[in-house]
Design an enzyme around this catalytic site. Structure first.
Site, PDB file in Angstrom:
ATOM      1  N   ASP A 198       0.891  -1.081  -0.244  1.00 26.33           N
ATOM      2  CA  ASP A 198      -0.013   0.017   0.020  1.00 26.33           C
ATOM      3  C   ASP A 198       0.742   1.337  -0.138  1.00 26.33           C
ATOM      4  O   ASP A 198       1.870   1.203   0.519  1.00 26.33           O
ATOM      5  CB  ASP A 198      -0.927  -0.163   1.079  1.00 26.33           C
ATOM      6  CG  ASP A 198      -2.044   1.081   1.082  1.00 26.33           C
ATOM      7  OD1 ASP A 198      -2.275   1.257   0.163  1.00 26.33           O
ATOM      8  OD2 ASP A 198      -2.489   1.346   2.245  1.00 26.33           O
TER       9      ASP A 198
ATOM     10  N   HIS B  92       1.858   3.365  -9.138  1.00 26.66           N
ATOM     11  CA  HIS B  92       1.871   1.836  -9.364  1.00 26.66           C
ATOM     12  C   HIS B  92       3.133   1.346 -10.186  1.00 26.66           C
ATOM     13  O   HIS B  92       3.536   0.256  -9.926  1.00 26.66           O
ATOM     14  CB  HIS B  92       0.483   1.683 -10.176  1.00 26.66           C
ATOM     15  CG  HIS B  92      -0.737   1.995  -9.266  1.00 26.66           C
ATOM     16  ND1 HIS B  92      -0.778   1.695  -7.894  1.00 26.66           N
ATOM     17  CD2 HIS B  92      -2.064   2.924  -9.644  1.00 26.66           C
ATOM     18  CE1 HIS B  92      -2.018   2.191  -7.561  1.00 26.66           C
ATOM     19  NE2 HIS B  92      -2.685   2.934  -8.464  1.00 26.66           N
TER      20      HIS B  92
ATOM     21  N   LEU C  62      11.192 -20.007  -5.384  1.00 32.17           N
ATOM     22  CA  LEU C  62      10.002 -19.009  -4.835  1.00 32.17           C
ATOM     23  C   LEU C  62       8.817 -19.192  -5.521  1.00 32.17           C
ATOM     24  O   LEU C  62       8.720 -19.003  -6.793  1.00 32.17           O
ATOM     25  CB  LEU C  62      10.813 -17.875  -4.916  1.00 32.17           C
ATOM     26  CG  LEU C  62       9.873 -16.646  -4.205  1.00 32.17           C
ATOM     27  CD1 LEU C  62      10.155 -16.398  -2.946  1.00 32.17           C
ATOM     28  CD2 LEU C  62      10.273 -15.308  -4.807  1.00 32.17           C
TER      29      LEU C  62
HETATM   30  C1  IPE Z   1      -5.070  -2.919   0.034  1.00 35.45           C
HETATM   31  O1  IPE Z   1      -5.028  -1.479  -0.162  1.00 35.45           O
HETATM   32  C2  IPE Z   1      -5.429  -3.514  -1.496  1.00 35.45           C
HETATM   33  C3  IPE Z   1      -3.988  -3.498  -2.005  1.00 35.45           C
HETATM   34  C4  IPE Z   1      -2.796  -3.319  -1.466  1.00 35.45           C
HETATM   35  C5  IPE Z   1      -3.841  -4.042  -3.568  1.00 35.45           C
HETATM   36  P1  IPE Z   1      -6.343  -0.382  -0.179  1.00 35.45           P
HETATM   37  O2  IPE Z   1      -5.566   0.863  -0.393  1.00 35.45           O
HETATM   38  O3  IPE Z   1      -7.315  -0.629  -1.387  1.00 35.45           O
HETATM   39  O4  IPE Z   1      -6.845  -0.458   0.961  1.00 35.45           O
HETATM   40  P2  IPE Z   1      -7.691   0.679   1.871  1.00 35.45           P
HETATM   41  O5  IPE Z   1      -8.990   1.225   0.987  1.00 35.45           O
HETATM   42  O6  IPE Z   1      -7.159   1.821   2.425  1.00 35.45           O
HETATM   43  O7  IPE Z   1      -8.274  -0.127   3.143  1.00 35.45           O
HETATM   44  C1  IPE Z   2      -1.814   0.290  -3.302  1.00 34.35           C
HETATM   45  O1  IPE Z   2      -1.437   1.606  -3.245  1.00 34.35           O
HETATM   46  C2  IPE Z   2      -1.915  -0.300  -4.637  1.00 34.35           C
HETATM   47  C3  IPE Z   2      -3.307  -0.661  -5.028  1.00 34.35           C
HETATM   48  C4  IPE Z   2      -4.380  -0.609  -4.459  1.00 34.35           C
HETATM   49  C5  IPE Z   2      -3.444  -1.237  -6.267  1.00 34.35           C
HETATM   50  P1  IPE Z   2      -2.784   2.689  -3.251  1.00 34.35           P
HETATM   51  O2  IPE Z   2      -2.882   2.945  -4.855  1.00 34.35           O
HETATM   52  O3  IPE Z   2      -3.777   2.088  -2.582  1.00 34.35           O
HETATM   53  O4  IPE Z   2      -2.166   3.958  -2.650  1.00 34.35           O
HETATM   54  P2  IPE Z   2      -2.606   5.025  -1.540  1.00 34.35           P
HETATM   55  O5  IPE Z   2      -3.073   4.001  -0.514  1.00 34.35           O
HETATM   56  O6  IPE Z   2      -3.778   5.521  -2.109  1.00 34.35           O
HETATM   57  O7  IPE Z   2      -1.371   5.845  -1.357  1.00 34.35           O
HETATM   58 MG    MG Z   3      -4.160   2.444  -0.357  1.00 38.60          MG
END
Ligand code: IPE
Ligand code: IPE
Ligand code: MG
Length: 242
Positions: free
Chosen positions: A15, A32, A126
């Site tokens: 995240d 991303h 892995l």
């Molecule tokens: C969890 O992250 C999903 C992934 C890392 C793919 P999110 O950014 O979607 O989670 P929330 O919405 O903050 O809970």
């Molecule tokens: C996690 O990073 C990746 C996915 C959920 C695909 P985020 O896109 O949730 O990044 P933040 O949380 O908004 O910084």
């Molecule tokens: Mg996020």
């Protein structure tokens, strides 16, 4: 007592990509993209440290709620990264597995997934489980459906064998980057006894040093699985009723 030094199975909620990009006045998709680079670095580092299974949360069942532009950007990125990296993964001995609901994914994404899996199926160094269109609740529900369809009793063992991660043991260490302290519907069933490690580091910045910090923290923990410390030190286990 000797604690485990290196987790056999690490799971990660990757995240913080969006915030990484925001801080740099870049579009979220740039975060991303950098996240893919971070995953490559992390997989290599895990392998070098003796980790045998790496399970990452790449796209949740709830991430469809994001703006269409971001969702399609993520799908494109995913399909492209796979096509680009598959030969290298194959050469590195990585077995790639996709975990999640395949319904609703485009034929192009599905094709790259299938090709990626087929190309690396013979590898065993892995195991990299990419959780894509995955949700812990989806997994429990699909496992229950499968067990019911087979006409088997709905017990823990049968559910376990029907879960999407039945090919690997449960994660020992579950890391979440990006500063949030929640599961966000990740490994609800399999994380029952995982050790948790939360870090404020944003996923694109998660490097070898950050991984080592998580592994060091893991190595200092005593996993009791419901028992007492004394029992783990070799005292005979209770013969009491259960
Ligand atoms: C969890 O992250 C999903 C992934 C890392 C793919 P999110 O950014 O979607 O989670 P929330 O919405 O903050 O809970
Ligand atoms: C996690 O990073 C990746 C996915 C959920 C695909 P985020 O896109 O949730 O990044 P933040 O949380 O908004 O910084
Ligand atoms: Mg996020």
């Amino acid at each position: 007592m000797a604690y485990e030094q290196v987790p056999h199975h690490i799971a990660i909620v990757m995240d913080g990509n969006g915030r990484w990009a925001n801080k740099r006045f870049l579009p979220r998709i740039a975060g991303h993209r950098q996240g893919v680079e971070s995953l490559k670095r992390c997989a290599k580092a895990c392998d070098a440290r003796g980790v045998r299974v790496l399970t990452v949360f790449a796209f949740s069942s709830e991430n469809w709620k994001r703006p269409t532009e971001e969702v399609s950007g993520l799908m494109d990125l995913f399909a492209m990264a796979l096509m680009r990296e598959v030969n290298q993964l194959k050469a590195a001995g990585v077995q790639l597995r996709f975990v999640g609901d395949r319904r609703g994914l485009s034929p192009r994404v599905l094709r790259s997934m299938e090709e990626g899996e087929a190309a690396t199926a013979g590898n065993s160094r892995l195991i990299l489980n990419a959780c894509f269109n995955y949700g812990g609740r989806w997994d429990i529900a699909q496992a229950a459906r499968k067990v019911a369809e087979q006409g088997l009793p709905l017990n823990e063992d049968n559910l376990n064998s029907a879960m999407a991660l039945a090919h690997v043991p449960d994660p020992d260490l579950l890391i979440r980057t990006g500063g949030e302290h929640r599961m966000s519907n990740f490994l609800l069933w399999q994380g029952a006894y995982s050790e948790f490690f939360f870090t404020d580091v944003l996923w694109p910045d998660f490097d070898e040093a950050a991984l080592d910090q998580a592994i060091t923290s893991f190595a200092q923990r005593e996993r009791r699985f419901g028992m007492t410390s004394d029992q783990l030190d070799g005292e005979p286990a209770s013969t009491g009723e259960r």
